[in-house]
Motif scaffolding. Structure first.
Motif, PDB file in Angstrom:
ATOM      1  N   ASN A 119       0.574  -1.201   0.092  1.00 31.03           N
ATOM      2  CA  ASN A 119       0.112  -0.137  -0.378  1.00 31.03           C
ATOM      3  C   ASN A 119       0.982   0.991  -0.146  1.00 31.03           C
ATOM      4  N   GLY A 120       2.080   0.961   0.270  1.00 21.52           N
ATOM      5  CA  GLY A 120       2.855   2.355  -0.777  1.00 21.52           C
ATOM      6  C   GLY A 120       3.120   3.246   0.870  1.00 21.52           C
ATOM      7  N   ASP A 121       2.884   2.591   2.219  1.00 17.41           N
ATOM      8  CA  ASP A 121       2.237   2.855   3.519  1.00 17.41           C
ATOM      9  C   ASP A 121       3.636   2.455   4.871  1.00 17.41           C
ATOM     10  N   PHE A 122       4.468   2.779   5.027  1.00 17.56           N
ATOM     11  CA  PHE A 122       5.348   2.215   6.002  1.00 17.56           C
ATOM     12  C   PHE A 122       5.143   2.375   7.271  1.00 17.56           C
ATOM     13  N   ASP A 123       4.347   3.154   8.119  1.00 17.91           N
ATOM     14  CA  ASP A 123       3.826   3.097   9.783  1.00 17.91           C
ATOM     15  C   ASP A 123       3.076   2.050   9.997  1.00 17.91           C
ATOM     16  N   GLY A 124       3.198   1.270  10.425  1.00 14.93           N
ATOM     17  CA  GLY A 124       2.530   0.185  11.023  1.00 14.93           C
ATOM     18  C   GLY A 124       2.274  -1.032   9.553  1.00 14.93           C
ATOM     19  N   GLN A 125       3.068  -0.886   8.377  1.00 14.92           N
ATOM     20  CA  GLN A 125       2.373  -1.517   7.827  1.00 14.92           C
ATOM     21  C   GLN A 125       3.597  -2.579   7.662  1.00 14.92           C
ATOM     22  N   LEU A 126       3.231  -3.553   6.454  1.00 16.01           N
ATOM     23  CA  LEU A 126       3.844  -4.548   5.538  1.00 16.01           C
ATOM     24  C   LEU A 126       4.967  -4.156   4.647  1.00 16.01           C
ATOM     25  N   PHE A 127       5.754  -4.872   4.664  1.00 20.33           N
ATOM     26  CA  PHE A 127       6.267  -4.811   3.316  1.00 20.33           C
ATOM     27  C   PHE A 127       7.415  -6.045   2.674  1.00 20.33           C
ATOM     28  N   VAL A 128       7.857  -5.888   1.776  1.00 19.13           N
ATOM     29  CA  VAL A 128       8.768  -7.452   0.736  1.00 19.13           C
ATOM     30  C   VAL A 128       9.392  -7.633   0.889  1.00 19.13           C
ATOM     31  N   HIS A 129      10.196  -8.189   1.487  1.00 20.56           N
ATOM     32  CA  HIS A 129      11.479  -8.225   0.546  1.00 20.56           C
ATOM     33  C   HIS A 129      12.090  -9.565   0.012  1.00 20.56           C
ATOM     34  N   VAL A 130      12.191  -9.751  -1.521  1.00 20.31           N
ATOM     35  CA  VAL A 130      12.179 -10.769  -2.291  1.00 20.31           C
ATOM     36  C   VAL A 130      14.042 -10.295  -3.064  1.00 20.31           C
ATOM     37  N   LEU A 131      14.337 -11.427  -2.877  1.00 21.57           N
ATOM     38  CA  LEU A 131      15.777 -11.241  -3.136  1.00 21.57           C
ATOM     39  C   LEU A 131      16.160 -12.307  -4.513  1.00 21.57           C
ATOM     40  N   PHE A 132      16.559 -11.814  -5.644  1.00 17.08           N
ATOM     41  CA  PHE A 132      17.015 -12.698  -6.733  1.00 17.08           C
ATOM     42  C   PHE A 132      18.139 -12.570  -7.792  1.00 17.08           C
ATOM     43  N   ASP A 133      18.947 -13.689  -7.987  1.00 23.94           N
ATOM     44  CA  ASP A 133      20.105 -13.953  -8.623  1.00 23.94           C
ATOM     45  C   ASP A 133      19.940 -13.401  -9.617  1.00 23.94           C
ATOM     46  N   ASP A 134      21.335 -12.630  -9.557  1.00 23.99           N
ATOM     47  CA  ASP A 134      20.707 -12.106 -11.213  1.00 23.99           C
ATOM     48  C   ASP A 134      21.569 -12.707 -12.143  1.00 23.99           C
ATOM     49  N   ASP A 135      22.276 -14.142 -12.382  1.00 28.36           N
ATOM     50  CA  ASP A 135      21.842 -14.889 -13.216  1.00 28.36           C
ATOM     51  C   ASP A 135      20.174 -15.200 -14.249  1.00 28.36           C
ATOM     52  N   THR A 136      19.483 -15.776 -12.880  1.00 30.31           N
ATOM     53  CA  THR A 136      18.241 -16.117 -13.595  1.00 30.31           C
ATOM     54  C   THR A 136      17.019 -15.431 -13.623  1.00 30.31           C
ATOM     55  N   GLY A 137      17.751 -14.211 -13.100  1.00 26.85           N
ATOM     56  CA  GLY A 137      16.433 -13.248 -12.255  1.00 26.85           C
ATOM     57  C   GLY A 137      16.220 -12.252 -13.747  1.00 26.85           C
ATOM     58  N   ASN A 138      15.239 -11.385 -14.117  1.00 26.92           N
ATOM     59  CA  ASN A 138      15.133 -10.067 -15.051  1.00 26.92           C
ATOM     60  C   ASN A 138      14.444  -9.260 -13.561  1.00 26.92           C
ATOM     61  N   LEU A 139      15.553  -7.809 -13.312  1.00 25.56           N
ATOM     62  CA  LEU A 139      14.798  -7.116 -12.650  1.00 25.56           C
ATOM     63  C   LEU A 139      13.548  -6.445 -13.379  1.00 25.56           C
ATOM     64  N   GLY A 140      13.739  -6.146 -14.850  1.00 28.15           N
ATOM     65  CA  GLY A 140      12.649  -5.249 -15.378  1.00 28.15           C
ATOM     66  C   GLY A 140      11.218  -5.851 -14.910  1.00 28.15           C
ATOM     67  N   MET A 141      10.671  -7.473 -14.745  1.00 32.35           N
ATOM     68  CA  MET A 141       9.960  -8.705 -14.838  1.00 32.35           C
ATOM     69  C   MET A 141       9.564  -8.616 -13.775  1.00 32.35           C
ATOM     70  N   ALA A 142      10.663  -8.856 -12.923  1.00 31.81           N
ATOM     71  CA  ALA A 142      10.444  -9.496 -11.066  1.00 31.81           C
ATOM     72  C   ALA A 142       9.793  -8.363 -10.566  1.00 31.81           C
ATOM     73  N   ARG A 143      10.102  -7.037 -10.715  1.00 33.92           N
ATOM     74  CA  ARG A 143       9.852  -5.894 -10.611  1.00 33.92           C
ATOM     75  C   ARG A 143       7.719  -5.558 -10.873  1.00 33.92           C
ATOM     76  N   PHE A 144       7.772  -6.277 -11.930  1.00 34.36           N
ATOM     77  CA  PHE A 144       6.215  -5.826 -12.966  1.00 34.36           C
ATOM     78  C   PHE A 144       5.729  -6.965 -12.254  1.00 34.36           C
ATOM     79  N   GLN A 145       5.951  -8.413 -12.190  1.00 37.33           N
ATOM     80  CA  GLN A 145       4.988  -9.777 -11.406  1.00 37.33           C
ATOM     81  C   GLN A 145       5.063  -9.293 -10.497  1.00 37.33           C
ATOM     82  N   LEU A 146       6.052  -8.930  -9.518  1.00 34.59           N
ATOM     83  CA  LEU A 146       5.857  -8.117  -7.891  1.00 34.59           C
ATOM     84  C   LEU A 146       4.978  -7.440  -7.939  1.00 34.59           C
ATOM     85  N   GLN A 147       4.803  -6.219  -8.319  1.00 34.31           N
ATOM     86  CA  GLN A 147       3.851  -5.623  -8.121  1.00 34.31           C
ATOM     87  C   GLN A 147       2.281  -5.712  -9.087  1.00 34.31           C
ATOM     88  N   GLY A 148       2.297  -7.204  -9.338  1.00 33.26           N
ATOM     89  CA  GLY A 148       1.151  -7.617  -9.949  1.00 33.26           C
ATOM     90  C   GLY A 148       0.553  -8.615  -9.283  1.00 33.26           C
TER      91      GLY A 148
END
Length: 157
Positions: A81-110
């Motif tokens: 929800n773009g709100d940090f105060d008392g809210q949740l956030f997700v931390h995802v670690l991606f492998d540089d060899d098999t991941g794609n930053l743009g696609m990962a961002r797009f899929q995670l936001q979806g």
């Protein structure tokens, strides 16, 4: 969590309570630190960024995502929800060899958008019951404040 882990290149994911810095849920390989250390450390990072005046983007343009790039992978930190105060956030670690930053961002936001919509629909479904309970509670409190009256004739016998 599993849908996030299915994003190509995802190595680990941690759902973090931003208020306490505690891990709520985790999945994947947490190689260097466990999910609890991960949650505490990334909470410090998110707080530092959000408290930094040089990174302030203004009221209408709040920070919703942080990207940290390393030599062997990258981290996405998304504030639910773009709100940090008392809210949740997700931390995802991606492998540089098999991941794609743009696609990962797009899929995670979806995925996170779907999660937020699901939570909102559950809250809306629960809301009428909550309002009904509050209405009954209010009626009982009002009755408790009324002065005691004489018992009705049927109760006197």
């Amino acid at each position: 969590m599993q849908r996030i882990m299915n994003i190509p290149g995802a190595r680990s994911v941690t759902l973090v309570d931003g208020a306490s810095g505690l891990a709520i849920a985790a999945s994947g390989r947490h190689a260097l630190v466990d999910e609890h250390e991960d949650a505490a450390a990334t909470t410090d990072v998110v707080r530092a960024v959000l408290d930094c005046p040089a990174l302030a983007t203004g009221r209408d343009n709040a920070i919703t995502e942080l990207i940290v790039c390393g030599t062997r992978g990258y981290h996405l930190l998304n504030l639910v929800n773009g709100d940090f105060d008392g809210q949740l956030f997700v931390h995802v670690l991606f492998d540089d060899d098999t991941g794609n930053l743009g696609m990962a961002r797009f899929q995670l936001q979806g995925i996170l958008t779907e999660l937020q919509l699901t939570v909102m629909s559950v809250e809306l479904a629960v809301q009428p019951h909550r309002l009904e309970k509050e209405r009954h509670t209010g009626m009982l409190e009002t009755l408790a404040l009324l002065p005691e009256s004489e018992p009705c004739p049927a109760e006197r016998t």
